[in-house]
Structures are given as C-alpha cells and as structure tokens.
Design a protein around this motif. Structure first.
Motif, PDB file in Angstrom:
ATOM      1  N   ALA A   1      11.905  14.756  -4.343  1.00 20.94           N
ATOM      2  CA  ALA A   1      10.768  15.009  -3.461  1.00 20.94           C
ATOM      3  C   ALA A   1       9.793  15.978  -4.122  1.00 20.94           C
ATOM      4  CB  ALA A   1      11.246  15.578  -2.126  1.00 20.94           C
ATOM      5  N   VAL A   2       8.520  15.836  -3.723  1.00 22.43           N
ATOM      6  CA  VAL A   2       7.482  16.803  -4.070  1.00 22.43           C
ATOM      7  C   VAL A   2       7.027  17.420  -2.759  1.00 22.43           C
ATOM      8  CG1 VAL A   2       5.213  17.182  -5.092  1.00 22.43           C
ATOM      9  CG2 VAL A   2       6.745  15.463  -6.073  1.00 22.43           C
ATOM     10  N   ARG A   3       7.071  18.760  -2.658  1.00 23.17           N
ATOM     11  CA  ARG A   3       6.755  19.425  -1.392  1.00 23.17           C
ATOM     12  C   ARG A   3       5.640  20.453  -1.591  1.00 23.17           C
ATOM     13  NH1 ARG A   3      12.462  19.679  -1.631  1.00 23.17           N
ATOM     14  NH2 ARG A   3      13.485  18.170  -0.260  1.00 23.17           N
ATOM     15  N   ILE A   4       4.820  20.592  -0.558  1.00 23.83           N
ATOM     16  CA  ILE A   4       3.826  21.657  -0.487  1.00 23.83           C
ATOM     17  C   ILE A   4       4.176  22.527   0.710  1.00 23.83           C
ATOM     18  CG2 ILE A   4       1.404  22.230  -0.137  1.00 23.83           C
ATOM     19  CD1 ILE A   4       0.638  19.659  -1.490  1.00 23.83           C
ATOM     20  N   ASN A   5       4.463  23.789   0.433  1.00 24.51           N
ATOM     21  CA  ASN A   5       4.874  24.726   1.504  1.00 24.51           C
ATOM     22  C   ASN A   5       5.992  24.132   2.353  1.00 24.51           C
ATOM     23  OD1 ASN A   5       2.996  26.515   0.567  1.00 24.51           O
ATOM     24  ND2 ASN A   5       1.495  26.143   2.188  1.00 24.51           N
TER      25      ASN A   5
ATOM     26  N   ASP B   1       7.206  17.590   2.608  1.00 24.71           N
ATOM     27  CA  ASP B   1       7.179  16.469   1.663  1.00 24.71           C
ATOM     28  C   ASP B   1       5.794  15.830   1.698  1.00 24.71           C
ATOM     29  OD1 ASP B   1       7.538  13.941   0.332  1.00 24.71           O
ATOM     30  OD2 ASP B   1       9.680  14.089   0.715  1.00 24.71           O
ATOM     31  N   ILE B   2       5.180  15.651   0.540  1.00 26.62           N
ATOM     32  CA  ILE B   2       3.823  15.095   0.529  1.00 26.62           C
ATOM     33  C   ILE B   2       3.785  13.671   1.063  1.00 26.62           C
ATOM     34  CG2 ILE B   2       3.060  16.601  -1.352  1.00 26.62           C
ATOM     35  CD1 ILE B   2       3.315  14.229  -3.253  1.00 26.62           C
ATOM     36  N   ARG B   3       4.923  12.981   1.090  1.00 25.54           N
ATOM     37  CA  ARG B   3       4.970  11.641   1.678  1.00 25.54           C
ATOM     38  C   ARG B   3       4.825  11.676   3.196  1.00 25.54           C
ATOM     39  NH1 ARG B   3      10.309   9.944  -1.640  1.00 25.54           N
ATOM     40  NH2 ARG B   3      10.746  12.090  -0.971  1.00 25.54           N
ATOM     41  N   ASP B   4       5.017  12.864   3.775  1.00 26.49           N
ATOM     42  CA  ASP B   4       4.858  13.007   5.226  1.00 26.49           C
ATOM     43  C   ASP B   4       3.433  13.353   5.620  1.00 26.49           C
ATOM     44  OD1 ASP B   4       7.545  12.470   5.606  1.00 26.49           O
ATOM     45  OD2 ASP B   4       8.133  14.589   5.474  1.00 26.49           O
ATOM     46  N   LEU B   5       2.550  13.467   4.626  1.00 23.30           N
ATOM     47  CA  LEU B   5       1.149  13.812   4.905  1.00 23.30           C
ATOM     48  C   LEU B   5       0.272  12.582   4.717  1.00 23.30           C
ATOM     49  CD1 LEU B   5       0.902  17.206   2.967  1.00 23.30           C
ATOM     50  CD2 LEU B   5       1.108  16.909   5.444  1.00 23.30           C
TER      51      LEU B   5
ATOM     52  N   PRO C   1       0.837  -1.210   0.000  1.00 19.30           N
ATOM     53  CA  PRO C   1       0.000   0.000   0.000  1.00 19.30           C
ATOM     54  C   PRO C   1       0.862   1.246   0.000  1.00 19.30           C
ATOM     55  CG  PRO C   1       0.101  -0.922   2.205  1.00 19.30           C
ATOM     56  CD  PRO C   1       0.850  -1.878   1.311  1.00 19.30           C
ATOM     57  N   LEU C   2       0.214   2.364  -0.245  1.00 22.51           N
ATOM     58  CA  LEU C   2       0.919   3.638  -0.178  1.00 22.51           C
ATOM     59  C   LEU C   2       1.360   3.879   1.268  1.00 22.51           C
ATOM     60  CD1 LEU C   2       1.414   5.962  -2.273  1.00 22.51           C
ATOM     61  CD2 LEU C   2      -0.464   7.159  -1.163  1.00 22.51           C
ATOM     62  N   PRO C   3       2.648   4.092   1.504  1.00 25.92           N
ATOM     63  CA  PRO C   3       3.113   4.280   2.889  1.00 25.92           C
ATOM     64  C   PRO C   3       2.445   5.484   3.542  1.00 25.92           C
ATOM     65  CG  PRO C   3       4.967   3.927   1.390  1.00 25.92           C
ATOM     66  CD  PRO C   3       3.762   4.140   0.533  1.00 25.92           C
TER      67      PRO C   3
ATOM     68  N   SER D   1      -2.938  10.436   3.614  1.00 27.64           N
ATOM     69  CA  SER D   1      -3.740  10.635   2.408  1.00 27.64           C
ATOM     70  C   SER D   1      -4.920  11.560   2.669  1.00 27.64           C
ATOM     71  CB  SER D   1      -4.235   9.287   1.887  1.00 27.64           C
ATOM     72  OG  SER D   1      -3.146   8.483   1.488  1.00 27.64           O
ATOM     73  N   ALA D   2      -5.597  11.370   3.804  1.00 28.20           N
ATOM     74  CA  ALA D   2      -6.766  12.200   4.100  1.00 28.20           C
ATOM     75  C   ALA D   2      -6.393  13.670   4.187  1.00 28.20           C
ATOM     76  CB  ALA D   2      -7.409  11.746   5.410  1.00 28.20           C
ATOM     77  N   GLN D   3      -5.208  13.963   4.746  1.00 24.22           N
ATOM     78  CA  GLN D   3      -4.767  15.346   4.848  1.00 24.22           C
ATOM     79  C   GLN D   3      -4.260  15.862   3.503  1.00 24.22           C
ATOM     80  OE1 GLN D   3      -1.916  16.018   7.974  1.00 24.22           O
ATOM     81  NE2 GLN D   3      -1.570  18.152   7.437  1.00 24.22           N
ATOM     82  N   LEU D   4      -3.533  15.008   2.772  1.00 28.45           N
ATOM     83  CA  LEU D   4      -2.986  15.408   1.473  1.00 28.45           C
ATOM     84  C   LEU D   4      -4.083  15.851   0.519  1.00 28.45           C
ATOM     85  CD1 LEU D   4      -0.635  15.615  -0.566  1.00 28.45           C
ATOM     86  CD2 LEU D   4      -1.056  13.193  -1.104  1.00 28.45           C
ATOM     87  N   TYR D   5      -5.185  15.076   0.492  1.00 24.30           N
ATOM     88  CA  TYR D   5      -6.242  15.393  -0.479  1.00 24.30           C
ATOM     89  C   TYR D   5      -7.179  16.490   0.010  1.00 24.30           C
ATOM     90  CZ  TYR D   5      -4.242  11.570  -3.017  1.00 24.30           C
ATOM     91  OH  TYR D   5      -3.356  10.770  -3.701  1.00 24.30           O
TER      92      TYR D   5
END
Length: 561
Positions: A382-386, A389-393, A309-311, A395-399
């Motif tokens: 890496a892909v970052r928002i502000n 790293d989006i991997r640190d968010l 699964p997505l980590p 899924s519920a928070q990312l979307y």
C-alpha cells in the motif's frame, strides 16, 4: 456492432430508403428494355415511358432522404464516441498512457472514429445499392429467359471468384497493416517531440533510425501486399468490365437466336441491363473492404473502452489538507503479466522533507514515483498519505494532495493563462501572476505578443526550459502538500537550469517532495537519498553518510558526479 446502437434506428431507415431508391433506379432501364420490345413487337409502349420517367424523381427523393439520415447518424455517432472515449480516457490510470505511444491513443480517438464515417454515411448505402440493383435486374432477366440470364452472369461470377482469391487472407493482412501503421505513427510522434533534444546532443542519426526503420517496414509491407493482390484484382476487374459483359451477351445471344432458343426481341433486356450487372458488383468489393476496416476500427475502440478504469472508492474519507506523511508499505508492482519490477519497498517520506530516488537506468525509480502519484496501483502492499491508502481517495481528492512536475512537459494549445490555471480553473489573474513570478517565468510571459492571453502553439512557441517553468507555475498554483518531481533540468541549458532550479526551490519549500534524480549533484542536500537497483532499496541516508559507507551510492557518485 454495439457501438452504432445509439443511431441504429436512423441507419435502418436510411438503408430502407436506399433500397427503395435502388429499385427506383432499375425501373428506367427496365422501361427502356420494355419500350424496345414493344416497338419491335408492335405492342403499346407509352405506359413504359411514363413509368420510367416517374421513377426518376422518386429515386432522387429517396436518395436524399437516405444520405441525410446516414450523415446525421454519423455526426451524432462521432460526437457520442469521442465524448465516451474522452470520458473513459479520463478514468484510466496515467500509467496506461506511459506504456503506450501517443500514436495509439490518437489512432483510437481520432483515426478509428473517423474511419466509421465512411462506413456509416456511405459504405452501407453503397452496399445496399450494390446488392439490390443486380438482384432486381437478375429477377427481371430470369423472367425473360433463364438460360440467357445464367450466361450473362458468367463474367460476374468469374470476377467475383478472382476477387475472392485476391482477398482470401485480407483479415490477417489488415491486422498487420494496422500494426505497421501504429508503429509508424508512434515513431513519427516520438521523432517530432524529441528532435530538439536529439539534435542538441548530436544523436540525430541514431534517433532517426527508429523512424526510418518504421517507415521502411511500412513501405515494404504495403508494396508486398500490393504485388500479391494486384494481378488477381486486375483480372477480376477485366472479367467484370462492361465491354466484356457486352461481348458475352451479344455472342451468346446471337448463338441462341441462331439455334432458335432466343428471340431477337428478348435479347434487348440483356443488352440494356446485363452489361450493368458488373458495376454494382465491383462496388460490393469496395464496400466490403470498408466494412472490414470499420469492423477493425470498431474492435479497437471497443478494446479501448473495455480497458479497466482506475477503481474509484464508493465512500471516501474526508482528509483535511495539511502536512503530509507518505508511507510505502511492502510495495510490489508488475506491469500486466510481466516480471515483477518492485520487490517489497518500504519507505517513509516525512512531512516537509525531500527524498531523492537514485540508481541506474531500469532500477525502478520512475515506477516507484509513479505509484506514489497513483499513475498505477500497486500489485501488493500500500501507499498511504497520513495513514490513508491512496486507493481510498477519489482521483479529484488525491490530486489535491499530490502534484507532479515531469521532465516531459505537455502544454495545451490555449492561452498561457489557461495553461497555468489548469491546476485551478477558478484562480484569479493575480494568483496566476504570483505563481508565474515564483516560477521565474513572468518576465518571459510579459514579452509575448498578448502576454498571458497569448495562445501557445499558434502565436508563439516557448523553449523547453520556459515550458518547464510554466509547468512549475501550474504546480505552484495547485499548492499540493506532496510533490513528485522528475528532475526537470536534465536537458536545459545553463541559463534555463538556473531559473528552473530557483523555481523548484520555491515549489519544494514546505512540501513533502519525492524527486527522481538523474544528476546526483542536484540532490546532495536532500533529507534522504534512496538508492534503488533491480527494484530493491540497496541503501538510504544522507549524502555524506552514503559516501562514507562506500557502497552503491559512492560508486554512482564516482562515475556521475
């Protein structure tokens, strides 16, 4: 099988009841044989009759218990597996679904789980009966006369050998069969979903070719397999036919009686029980096939459940929603073991700006956009928002940060209201109407038989452009700071295109937008145009700057604008 562990206790109990029921089913036949022997020899026979009659209700009770237990076990197992698969699919990267046909997912979740029904509820019980009845009958016949028992078993042995010859490569063949079926399933799904667009662009013959090729390949495989195994299977069934068994028993029995090796009284059990040995044996072959099919289905389900699964991060930072700066830092990506498709992409999307990705087919536009939405994880970089790293968010928070509107719209078979409210199930009706108006779809919804409570797919079907505006309303309701947009007007007619463009303008206002551009004319006003080719950024800038540079973008504009 690990998958059936939750219902193993009930299965074992059901199998035990079936085994006892099979033994009880043999008793009346033994009783008939013993009554015949007793009458010919002048011995007592009533107790045999009573035993045979008493066994019948016992068998009925045990059979009822066995089938009830296995059907209840099957019902619970299917519910458990479908819930488990649905939960697991919800944790997989969205890119996993893009890389596979929907037919493969449908086969695992629906077909393979359904295939276990016959295995759990029927085949195991049939197999128990098919084993217990011949073994019990054979043990009884051995006690009467061992030589005649061996002769009686000859047709059965010949039939089993012929059947084994026919089925010698069944495992490999079943794997090929499931591959052919999956190709056909995928072709059918793609054909049905794409038929409207295909017909609109006059590519019917070309689009049908894949479906016809898949159907022809499936038919040729099944026909070839049938032609290979049918002769041996036919001979196997003939060898085990009751008439053949009776002929062997009577011929051999008469000869042994004439030679003084068997008494006429002892021939009776072989006539009564011997001809019935082949019928359960034939059932064994069918049960074994069901077991193989069930094992194959179980293997596919286990493979799906084993897909990583997505980590999800154990501890997520709290990032308040607001204007979003998206940064791609030395991003590289490859699909599984394939060659790398993105090579060190550096890109910044400033808050409130529109960035357009352009380039030839296969340049990596969709892959790059998918990484921003975390449909897959980057291989490197890496892909970052502000700065996060989006991997640190989770899924519920990312979307809550990233929304997307894709060209291939998927609406659920439920009400229009619930389709829009999918983004925010707690949204009230007024909010849904507001975003529907902004998406230029409210008037069309109001014309439906039940308005927002109309069930899509049952009561009415929307056009492609209308479905796209429903998806835009959904994205408006989500109200995410970042929007990934796959140009939604590629296949729309002029009227729908105008409405969709207005809705998209409403949607993009104030957001950080990444748009995959198929028509360059739609992105001339973008704040930043990024030209991709071969997974590398070749150019970037505004429309006028790139035209003046006379490079890749200018060449694309000359061809496609």
């Amino acid at each position: 099988m690990i998958l059936i562990r939750p219902v193993r206790g009930r299965l074992i109990t059901g199998i035990a009841c079936q085994a006892l029921a099979a033994l009880a089913g043999v008793v009346p036949f033994v009783a008939v044989a013993e009554v015949g022997r007793a009458l010919l020899s002048g011995g007592p026979w009533w107790h045999h009759v009573m035993l045979g009659v008493a066994a019948l209700p016992v068998r009925v009770v045990l059979l009822t218990a066995a089938t009830t237990l296995t059907h209840l076990a099957d019902n619970d197992l299917q519910l458990h597996l479908r819930r488990k698969l649905a939960a697991h699919l919800g944790r997989l990267p969205l890119g996993w679904f893009s890389a596979r046909g929907s037919g493969a997912v449908k086969r695992a979740v629906h077909d393979d789980v359904a295939a276990l029904h016959h295995l759990v509820a029927h085949s195991l019980l049939d197999l128990v009966t098919a084993v217990v009845v011949p073994v019990a009958s054979m043990l009884y016949l051995l006690a009467i006369d061992p030589l005649m028992t061996v002769i009686t078993l000859l047709p059965l042995g010949a039939g089993l050998l012929l059947h084994a010859r026919a089925m010698r490569d069944v495992t490999a063949r079943m794997a090929e069969y499931h591959q052919a079926t999956q190709r056909l399933d995928n072709a059918v799904v793609e054909f049905v979903h794409g038929i409207a667009v295909v017909k609109a662009f006059g590519q019917t013959g070309k689009a049908h070719r894949r479906f016809r090729d898949a159907a022809r390949s499936y038919g040729e495989f099944v026909t070839g397999w049938a032609e290979q195994v049918t002769p041996s299977l036919t001979r196997s069934q003939l060898a085990q036919a009751p008439l053949v068994s009776l002929l062997v028993v009577l011929t051999a029995g008469t000869a042994l009686i004439g030679a003084g090796l068997l008494t006429p009284v002892d021939l009776i059990p072989f006539v009564v029980l011997g001809i019935g040995l082949s019928a359960p044996a034939l059932a064994i072959s069918y049960s074994v096939q069901d077991l193989r099919a069930g094992r194959a289905a179980t293997g596919r389900i286990e493979d799906l459940l084993a897909t990583p699964p997505l980590p999800e991060p154990a501890h997520a930072p709290e990032v308040p929603l607001g204007p979003a700066r998206v940064e791609l830092d030395s991003v590289r990506f490859r699909y599984d073991d394939d060659a790398e498709v993105l090579h060190g992409i550096d890109l910044v999307l400033e808050p409130g700006t529109v960035t357009a990705l352009v380039g030839p087919s296969g340049s990596g536009k969709s892959t790059l956009a998918a990484l921003v939405a975390r449909f897959d994880d980057v291989t490197e970089g890496a892909v970052r928002i502000n700065g996060v790293d989006i991997r640190d968010l989770p899924s519920a928070q990312l979307y809550r940060w990233i929304g997307f509107v894709l060209q291939d719209v998927r609406l659920l078979r439920t009400t229009v209201l619930d389709n829009i409210r999918l983004a925010r199930p707690d949204a009230d009706f007024d909010e849904v109407v507001r975003v529907a108006r902004a998406a230029r779809i409210h008037d069309r919804i109001s014309e439906l038989p039940d308005g927002y409570l109309t069930v899509l797919g049952d009561d009415v079907r929307l056009s492609g452009g209308e479905e796209q505006r429903v998806s835009i309303a959904r994205a408006l309701l989500a109200d995410t700071p970042v929007l990934v947009l796959d140009e939604a007007t590629a296949f729309a007619d002029a009227e729908s295109e105008a409405a969709i463009q207005e809705a998209i303008s409403e949607l993009a206002d104030g957001r950080t937008v990444l748009v995959i551009a198929h028509r360059l004319s739609t992105v001339v006003d973008a704040d930043q145009i990024v030209v991709l080719d071969g997974g590398v950024v070749m150019e970037r800038g505004k429309h006028t700057e790139l035209l003046a540079a006379g490079g890749r973008y200018a060449a694309l504009w000359a061809v496609h604008a």
